[in-house]
Design an enzyme around this catalytic site. Structure first.
Site, PDB file in Angstrom:
ATOM      1  N   CYS A   2      89.923  13.539  52.646  1.00  0.00           N
ATOM      2  CA  CYS A   2      90.917  14.178  51.798  1.00  0.00           C
ATOM      3  C   CYS A   2      90.431  14.230  50.356  1.00  0.00           C
ATOM      4  O   CYS A   2      89.676  13.366  49.920  1.00  0.00           O
ATOM      5  CB  CYS A   2      92.214  13.385  51.825  1.00  0.00           C
ATOM      6  SG  CYS A   2      92.849  13.096  53.466  1.00  0.00           S
ATOM      7  N   ARG A  26      83.818  18.050  51.755  1.00  0.00           N
ATOM      8  CA  ARG A  26      84.127  16.751  52.330  1.00  0.00           C
ATOM      9  C   ARG A  26      84.877  16.854  53.653  1.00  0.00           C
ATOM     10  O   ARG A  26      85.030  15.859  54.353  1.00  0.00           O
ATOM     11  CB  ARG A  26      84.981  15.959  51.349  1.00  0.00           C
ATOM     12  CG  ARG A  26      84.159  15.557  50.175  1.00  0.00           C
ATOM     13  CD  ARG A  26      84.960  14.894  49.126  1.00  0.00           C
ATOM     14  NE  ARG A  26      84.047  14.205  48.272  1.00  0.00           N
ATOM     15  CZ  ARG A  26      83.910  12.889  48.206  1.00  0.00           C
ATOM     16  NH1 ARG A  26      84.668  12.112  48.936  1.00  0.00           N
ATOM     17  NH2 ARG A  26      83.035  12.351  47.415  1.00  0.00           N
ATOM     18  N   TRP A  73      92.727  15.828  55.431  1.00  0.00           N
ATOM     19  CA  TRP A  73      92.013  15.667  56.708  1.00  0.00           C
ATOM     20  C   TRP A  73      92.952  14.833  57.560  1.00  0.00           C
ATOM     21  O   TRP A  73      93.187  13.656  57.275  1.00  0.00           O
ATOM     22  CB  TRP A  73      90.688  14.950  56.455  1.00  0.00           C
ATOM     23  CG  TRP A  73      89.785  14.879  57.629  1.00  0.00           C
ATOM     24  CD1 TRP A  73      88.944  15.853  58.080  1.00  0.00           C
ATOM     25  CD2 TRP A  73      89.576  13.753  58.494  1.00  0.00           C
ATOM     26  NE1 TRP A  73      88.240  15.401  59.174  1.00  0.00           N
ATOM     27  CE2 TRP A  73      88.606  14.121  59.456  1.00  0.00           C
ATOM     28  CE3 TRP A  73      90.116  12.466  58.560  1.00  0.00           C
ATOM     29  CZ2 TRP A  73      88.167  13.253  60.455  1.00  0.00           C
ATOM     30  CZ3 TRP A  73      89.681  11.608  59.556  1.00  0.00           C
ATOM     31  CH2 TRP A  73      88.717  12.009  60.491  1.00  0.00           C
ATOM     32  N   ASN A  99      95.427  10.074  49.265  1.00  0.00           N
ATOM     33  CA  ASN A  99      94.235   9.848  50.108  1.00  0.00           C
ATOM     34  C   ASN A  99      94.332   8.429  50.637  1.00  0.00           C
ATOM     35  O   ASN A  99      94.622   7.514  49.864  1.00  0.00           O
ATOM     36  CB  ASN A  99      92.945   9.939  49.283  1.00  0.00           C
ATOM     37  CG  ASN A  99      92.566  11.365  48.959  1.00  0.00           C
ATOM     38  OD1 ASN A  99      93.235  12.287  49.375  1.00  0.00           O
ATOM     39  ND2 ASN A  99      91.491  11.525  48.220  1.00  0.00           N
ATOM     40  N   GLY A 100      94.009   8.233  51.908  1.00  0.00           N
ATOM     41  CA  GLY A 100      94.036   6.875  52.454  1.00  0.00           C
ATOM     42  C   GLY A 100      94.999   6.778  53.613  1.00  0.00           C
ATOM     43  O   GLY A 100      95.475   7.796  54.139  1.00  0.00           O
ATOM     44  N   GLU A 480      68.832   9.417  65.009  1.00  0.00           N
ATOM     45  CA  GLU A 480      69.280  10.235  63.879  1.00  0.00           C
ATOM     46  C   GLU A 480      69.167  11.724  64.212  1.00  0.00           C
ATOM     47  O   GLU A 480      70.063  12.518  63.918  1.00  0.00           O
ATOM     48  CB  GLU A 480      68.455   9.889  62.631  1.00  0.00           C
ATOM     49  CG  GLU A 480      68.616  10.834  61.455  1.00  0.00           C
ATOM     50  CD  GLU A 480      70.055  11.050  61.015  1.00  0.00           C
ATOM     51  OE1 GLU A 480      70.943  10.295  61.439  1.00  0.00           O
ATOM     52  OE2 GLU A 480      70.295  12.018  60.264  1.00  0.00           O
ATOM     53  N   LYS A 484      72.137  14.509  64.261  1.00  0.00           N
ATOM     54  CA  LYS A 484      72.103  15.713  63.424  1.00  0.00           C
ATOM     55  C   LYS A 484      72.351  16.951  64.264  1.00  0.00           C
ATOM     56  O   LYS A 484      73.143  17.808  63.908  1.00  0.00           O
ATOM     57  CB  LYS A 484      70.732  15.781  62.749  1.00  0.00           C
ATOM     58  CG  LYS A 484      70.677  16.492  61.464  1.00  0.00           C
ATOM     59  CD  LYS A 484      71.137  15.704  60.243  1.00  0.00           C
ATOM     60  CE  LYS A 484      72.159  14.657  60.489  1.00  0.00           C
ATOM     61  NZ  LYS A 484      72.483  13.744  59.482  1.00  0.00           N
ATOM     62  N   LYS A 598      82.832  14.366  54.835  1.00  0.00           N
ATOM     63  CA  LYS A 598      81.621  13.886  54.174  1.00  0.00           C
ATOM     64  C   LYS A 598      81.730  12.413  53.805  1.00  0.00           C
ATOM     65  O   LYS A 598      80.792  11.655  53.947  1.00  0.00           O
ATOM     66  CB  LYS A 598      81.374  14.732  52.920  1.00  0.00           C
ATOM     67  CG  LYS A 598      80.137  14.354  52.129  1.00  0.00           C
ATOM     68  CD  LYS A 598      78.880  14.710  52.895  1.00  0.00           C
ATOM     69  CE  LYS A 598      77.607  14.348  52.177  1.00  0.00           C
ATOM     70  NZ  LYS A 598      76.473  14.319  53.116  1.00  0.00           N
TER      71      LYS A 598
HETATM   72  C1  F6R Z   1      76.004  12.320  59.372  1.00  0.00           C
HETATM   73  C2  F6R Z   1      76.525  11.569  58.255  1.00  0.00           C
HETATM   74  C3  F6R Z   1      77.363  10.390  58.559  1.00  0.00           C
HETATM   75  C4  F6R Z   1      77.294   9.365  57.430  1.00  0.00           C
HETATM   76  C5  F6R Z   1      78.291   8.232  57.678  1.00  0.00           C
HETATM   77  C6  F6R Z   1      78.179   7.154  56.620  1.00  0.00           C
HETATM   78  O1  F6R Z   1      75.174  13.356  58.954  1.00  0.00           O
HETATM   79  O2  F6R Z   1      76.313  11.907  57.115  1.00  0.00           O
HETATM   80  O3  F6R Z   1      77.042   9.823  59.778  1.00  0.00           O
HETATM   81  O4  F6R Z   1      76.002   8.857  57.359  1.00  0.00           O
HETATM   82  O5  F6R Z   1      79.578   8.751  57.689  1.00  0.00           O
HETATM   83  O6  F6R Z   1      78.385   7.683  55.360  1.00  0.00           O
HETATM   84  P1  F6R Z   1      77.811   6.987  54.077  1.00  0.00           P
HETATM   85  O7  F6R Z   1      76.339   7.058  54.107  1.00  0.00           O
HETATM   86  O8  F6R Z   1      78.386   7.777  52.938  1.00  0.00           O
HETATM   87  O9  F6R Z   1      78.302   5.566  54.105  1.00  0.00           O
END
Ligand code: F6R
Length: 603
Positions: A2, A26, A73, A99-100, A480, A484, A598
């Site tokens: 959010c 995001r 979201w 948010n939350g 990974e 992806k 994100k």
């Molecule tokens: C996938 C991706 C997620 C993040 C995960 C952790 O492409 O980006 O799997 O890696 O949500 O996020 P961070 O790194 O921000 O803690």
């Protein structure tokens, strides 16, 4: 996840909408805005789907000098107009974005709001109704009622509240969800991420958990729920707003893949001196050197970077290293060694799952380091130490350059600690040259992307599923790579330790199943070739991604030669491109895959 933007003291409509658009990456599924012109007119508009839908619904006269907006979201309740924020109280006086997650919203509803009528399924509406009830029944002003309500609320939140009887104020509160207060000339702005409003100001106050604030166009009063005043320092953020723009690229994901050579060079300049000696805070080096075990916690892609980091730390520091899913460790805390050191890998620095572990580590007095791309982010502020990835803003939901930056930065730290501990391999490791080769190698791979697009079109797009296989660091990269591909192309993909397939999963291989094999581990290269034969003879379409020193005729993608411990920096890049091209050629929204966010600020 959010997003929140609020402004007080200037025409708010465009500022809020632009801010929300900057947060679109995001991930969200509905959006809303509340505007008040301080002349007795107020407007509330909400829409499901993209911000463009919200804009279409806004009438020309809808403007105000106080505005709060939100991208939602969905957690509690479906993505509908009723559930979109702002939520408002039954008496029509208070408007709230959030948010939350409010953990005790059902309890609050039952205990305090038995007679109230609810329009939405959200936890947020419970809070705004509670504020209204307290204001009315206890004859409290808005800020007092808000603070009173917060004492009853359990959970994570960044709230913006407007009281339409005093609309030149925005009341805010923060706990566990990020919230930045931007200072303007004759106006103030509030956002869940500073990057969304950089065109308005670069001076920000990062609020702490437990902070509440009463904000007008020319005043800010920060308190805790009990009314104790707090001073928070304002900082000018050194972020280039253009770094977050797409430029000539169709999608951020490709821009960010292409930026990886520059990221490698920047990390080398920022963290290694001319002679290749690591330039890392001595306190961090000392703290890690004293550890008898390193624990890396992370989620998703960052977790996969941690798996590569484990190999590197163990090789160059000799310190046993464990990697854990933050989401699991938070509630099943691993058995600790006597002198643990925690490393949190998090691109956003806001991941709720990781934060739970950090909070517990802080309670237990365990020293910690956050490696993050976002300066001033929650995990960076709460850990003992921070090292920045310096990768520039990563906007595409699928992480690419943050992953390679995490691998490289772990290598730098491992070398620094290893040298301190007198490890010969660490001393001999020419990392400066390694990162330079990585930059050149990535450049070579991205320059040859057409070939990778052809492979994606030929083998991946027609398929419903796919496998990545590899051993050692290649196994970590296969996990990974699979993440992806599946997250952006929706092709179900799994990463496997190459030899494990034959212990069960090989039954899924049929004619045409794409199996992408990574071969960069000198010890097991030949064994992986054997595993390729096993799947090829059962009909798989095999794509090989192979270091030059192990290449054979017929290999599909041959990577420039590089040290095994840095091989992830190269081998992951074709897999990022395969994912990108599979998604793009399927006509999908590469940067915003469905259901994803994100920055994952809920557990
Ligand atoms: C996938 C991706 C997620 C993040 C995960 C952790 O492409 O980006 O799997 O890696 O949500 O996020 P961070 O790194 O921000 O803690």
């Amino acid at each position: 996840m959010c997003g929140i933007v609020g402004v007080v003291g200037k025409p708010a409509r465009e500022v809020v909408l632009n801010g929300l658009k900057n947060l679109e990456y995001r991930g969200y599924d509905s959006a809303g805005i509340y505007l008040n012109d301080l002349q007795g007119h107020e407007y509330l508009t909400k829409a499901v789907g993209r911000i463009a839908n919200l804009e279409e619904k806004l009438a020309p006269e809808e403007e105000g000098t106080t505005g709060i907006g939100h991208t939602r979201w969905a957690t509690h309740g479906h993505p509908t107009v009723e559930n979109a924020h702002p939520q408002y109280s039954e008496d029509g006086r208070f408007y709230l974005v959030h948010n939350g997650v409010i953990e005790n919203y059902l309890e609050l509803k039952e205990k305090y709001l038995a007679g109230a009528h609810f329009k939405s399924e959200t936890d947020t509406e419970v809070v705004v109704q509670l504020v209204a009830k307290l204001a009315k029944e206890e004859n409290l002003d808005a800020f007092s009622a808000f603070k009173q309500a917060l004492k009853l609320v359990k959970g994570s939140y960044a709230f913006l509240l407007v009281d339409n009887t005093k609309p030149d104020h925005i009341y805010i509160a923060k706990n566990k969800s990020p919230m930045m207060l931007g200072l303007g000339d004759g106006f103030n702005i509030i956002a869940s991420d500073a990057i969304s409003v950089l065109d308005q100001t670069k001076t920000f106050i990062a609020l702490n958990d437990g902070d509440c604030a009463d904000v007008t166009k020319d005043s800010i009063e920060i308190q805790d729920c009990d009314g104790n005043k707090a001073e928070r320092e304002a900082k000018v953020l050194d972020i280039d707003p253009n770094a977050a723009s797409k430029g000539t690229y169709e999608f951020y994901m490709l821009k960010e893949i292409d930026e990886q050579p520059a990221v490698m060079r920047r990390l080398s300049t920022d963290y290694l001196d001319e002679a290749g000696k690591p330039v890392v805070d001595e306190k961090i080096i000392d703290a890690v050197s004293q550890a008898d075990r390193i624990y890396i916690f992370a989620a998703g892609t960052s977790y996969h970077a941690g798996l590569v980091g484990k190999e590197i730390f163990e090789k160059f520091t000799g310190i046993p290293t464990e990697v854990g899913y933050a989401s699991e460790a938070g509630y099943h805390f691993p058995m600790m060694s006597k002198h643990p050191f925690f490393i949190f890998l998090t691109q956003s620095g806001e991941t709720a799952d990781s934060r739970v572990v950090l909070t517990e580590a802080n309670k237990r007095g365990i020293p910690s380091l956050t490696m993050t791309n976002v300066e001033g982010s929650t995990l960076s502020r709460e850990a003992t130490y921070t090292m920045l990835l310096n990768a520039g803003p990563e906007i595409a939901v699928a992480s690419t350059k943050a992953y390679t930056a995490q691998v490289a930065l772990q290598a730098i730290l491992a070398k620094a600690v290893g040298e301190k501990l007198g490890d010969q391999a660490a001393k001999d490791w020419n990392l400066k040259q390694g990162l330079s080769l990585a930059a050149e190698g990535i450049q070579e791979i991205v320059d040859g992307k057409e070939k990778i697009e052809e492979l994606a079109k030929k083998y991946l797009i027609p398929s419903r599923n796919a496998f990545y296989i590899g051993r050692g660091i290649d196994h970590a990269v296969s996990l990974e790579s699979a993440l992806k591909l599946k997250e952006v192309s929706y092709i179900q993909t799994e990463g496997f330790a190459a030899a494990e397939l034959k212990h069960g999963t090989i039954s899924l291989i049929e004619d045409g199943t794409p199996v992408i094999a990574l071969i960069n581990d000198p010890v097991t290269a030949d064994l992986t070739r054997g595993n390729i034969q096993e799947v090829a003879s059962r009909g798989a379409n095999v794509i090989t991604i192979v270091g030059k020193q192990f290449a054979k005729e017929g290999d599909n993608i041959v990577l420039p030669e590089i040290d095994y411990y840095l091989s992830a920096l190269l081998s992951v890049v074709p897999t990022q491109l395969l994912a990108y091209f599979a998604s793009k050629n399927k006509g999908l929204d590469v940067d915003k895959p469905r259901n994803l966010a994100k920055s994952v600020t809920v557990e």
